[in-house]
Motif scaffolding. Structure first.
Motif, PDB file in Angstrom:
ATOM      1  N   VAL A   3      28.157 -28.996 -12.058  1.00 19.11           N
ATOM      2  CA  VAL A   3      28.719 -30.245 -11.543  1.00 19.11           C
ATOM      3  C   VAL A   3      29.976 -29.960 -10.728  1.00 19.11           C
ATOM      4  O   VAL A   3      30.172 -30.519  -9.642  1.00 19.11           O
ATOM      5  CB  VAL A   3      29.006 -31.223 -12.704  1.00 19.11           C
ATOM      6  N   ILE A   4      30.826 -29.092 -11.227  1.00 18.06           N
ATOM      7  CA  ILE A   4      32.050 -28.727 -10.507  1.00 18.06           C
ATOM      8  C   ILE A   4      31.701 -28.038  -9.193  1.00 18.06           C
ATOM      9  O   ILE A   4      32.289 -28.334  -8.144  1.00 18.06           O
ATOM     10  CB  ILE A   4      32.941 -27.820 -11.380  1.00 18.06           C
ATOM     11  N   ALA A   6      28.922 -28.363  -7.434  1.00 20.12           N
ATOM     12  CA  ALA A   6      28.360 -29.368  -6.524  1.00 20.12           C
ATOM     13  C   ALA A   6      29.466 -30.235  -5.934  1.00 20.12           C
ATOM     14  O   ALA A   6      29.439 -30.561  -4.736  1.00 20.12           O
ATOM     15  CB  ALA A   6      27.340 -30.226  -7.260  1.00 20.12           C
ATOM     16  N   PHE A   7      30.442 -30.606  -6.752  1.00 19.56           N
ATOM     17  CA  PHE A   7      31.560 -31.421  -6.275  1.00 19.56           C
ATOM     18  C   PHE A   7      32.361 -30.675  -5.218  1.00 19.56           C
ATOM     19  O   PHE A   7      32.731 -31.245  -4.186  1.00 19.56           O
ATOM     20  CB  PHE A   7      32.454 -31.825  -7.448  1.00 19.56           C
ATOM     21  N   ILE A   8      32.639 -29.405  -5.445  1.00 13.62           N
ATOM     22  CA  ILE A   8      33.423 -28.616  -4.496  1.00 13.62           C
ATOM     23  C   ILE A   8      32.667 -28.431  -3.189  1.00 13.62           C
ATOM     24  O   ILE A   8      33.240 -28.554  -2.105  1.00 13.62           O
ATOM     25  CB  ILE A   8      33.822 -27.264  -5.119  1.00 13.62           C
ATOM     26  N   LEU A  10      30.341 -30.440  -1.979  1.00 16.49           N
ATOM     27  CA  LEU A  10      30.316 -31.747  -1.332  1.00 16.49           C
ATOM     28  C   LEU A  10      31.664 -32.069  -0.680  1.00 16.49           C
ATOM     29  O   LEU A  10      31.723 -32.561   0.451  1.00 16.49           O
ATOM     30  CB  LEU A  10      29.949 -32.829  -2.355  1.00 16.49           C
ATOM     31  N   PHE A  11      32.746 -31.775  -1.390  1.00 13.19           N
ATOM     32  CA  PHE A  11      34.093 -32.002  -0.875  1.00 13.19           C
ATOM     33  C   PHE A  11      34.320 -31.191   0.400  1.00 13.19           C
ATOM     34  O   PHE A  11      34.886 -31.690   1.377  1.00 13.19           O
ATOM     35  CB  PHE A  11      35.105 -31.622  -1.955  1.00 13.19           C
ATOM     36  N   HIS A  12      33.866 -29.954   0.401  1.00 11.14           N
ATOM     37  CA  HIS A  12      34.030 -29.081   1.562  1.00 11.14           C
ATOM     38  C   HIS A  12      33.205 -29.593   2.743  1.00 11.14           C
ATOM     39  O   HIS A  12      33.683 -29.614   3.883  1.00 11.14           O
ATOM     40  CB  HIS A  12      33.610 -27.655   1.208  1.00 11.14           C
ATOM     41  N   SER A 154      40.894 -28.968  -1.083  1.00 13.63           N
ATOM     42  CA  SER A 154      39.769 -28.038  -1.178  1.00 13.63           C
ATOM     43  C   SER A 154      40.260 -26.600  -1.301  1.00 13.63           C
ATOM     44  O   SER A 154      39.765 -25.830  -2.128  1.00 13.63           O
ATOM     45  CB  SER A 154      38.879 -28.200   0.055  1.00 13.63           C
ATOM     46  N   MET A 157      41.626 -26.085  -4.734  1.00 14.87           N
ATOM     47  CA  MET A 157      40.542 -25.994  -5.725  1.00 14.87           C
ATOM     48  C   MET A 157      39.934 -24.592  -5.722  1.00 14.87           C
ATOM     49  O   MET A 157      39.611 -24.052  -6.773  1.00 14.87           O
ATOM     50  CB  MET A 157      39.450 -27.036  -5.443  1.00 14.87           C
TER      51      MET A 157
END
Length: 165
Positions: A3-4, A6-8, A10-12, A154, A157
């Protein structure tokens, strides 16, 4: 962990899309009447029917504009390179290592966006025509400023992220 990750990712990707739109689209500055406004970006001045280059954009008088163009293009390229480096590091790093190289690239991208948008904010009147002096910042200018904290977050992170199983 998935999940983390995928979030990173997506954020990028969202950061890269914002940078592409901010660099390419033609609404950094909007002036004129509502029925037939003039849109100015980093390369063109457009109305509803015609687009033309910014006058004297290749001269030394428009050095600030050229600096904004260069930093926005560089930030977009760095953001895309950072994504590919992240994907490569995802498969090449050993367990427990950090994504430092990707973080450095993203932080440089963030710095370029900040510099470009700041120069445009401070020196907008030095390279625009008189008919564009009264107006408002357009949505792509706002997207550039939104892309700045997104690329910064980003990059931070990636500094914190460690590769796990």
């Amino acid at each position: 962990m998935l999940v983390i990750l995928a979030f990173i990712i997506l954020f990028h990707i969202i950061s890269a899309i914002l940078l592409f739109i901010a660099t390419i689209n033609n609404a950094w500055w909007v002036a004129g009447p509502e029925k037939n406004p003039l849109y100015a970006d980093l390369w063109y001045i457009c109305n509803n029917t015609h687009c033309g280059p910014i006058p004297n954009s290749a001269s030394t008088e428009a050095g600030y504009l050229q600096a904004v163009q260069a930093t926005m293009i560089l930030s977009t390229i760095l953001c895309c390179v950072g994504f590919f480096v992240f994907i490569l590091q995802l498969f090449r790093l050993k367990q427990g290592e950090r994504f430092v190289f990707t973080a450095i690239i993203q932080l440089l991208s963030s710095l370029c966006v900040m510099v470009g948008a700041s120069i445009y904010t401070a020196q907008r009147t030095s390279f625009q025509e008189k008919k564009l002096e009264t107006g408002n910042y357009g949505y792509t200018f706002v997207l550039a400023w939104i892309a700045f904290p997104m690329t910064l977050i980003s990059g931070l992170m990636y500094l914190v992220l460690r590769k796990r199983k």
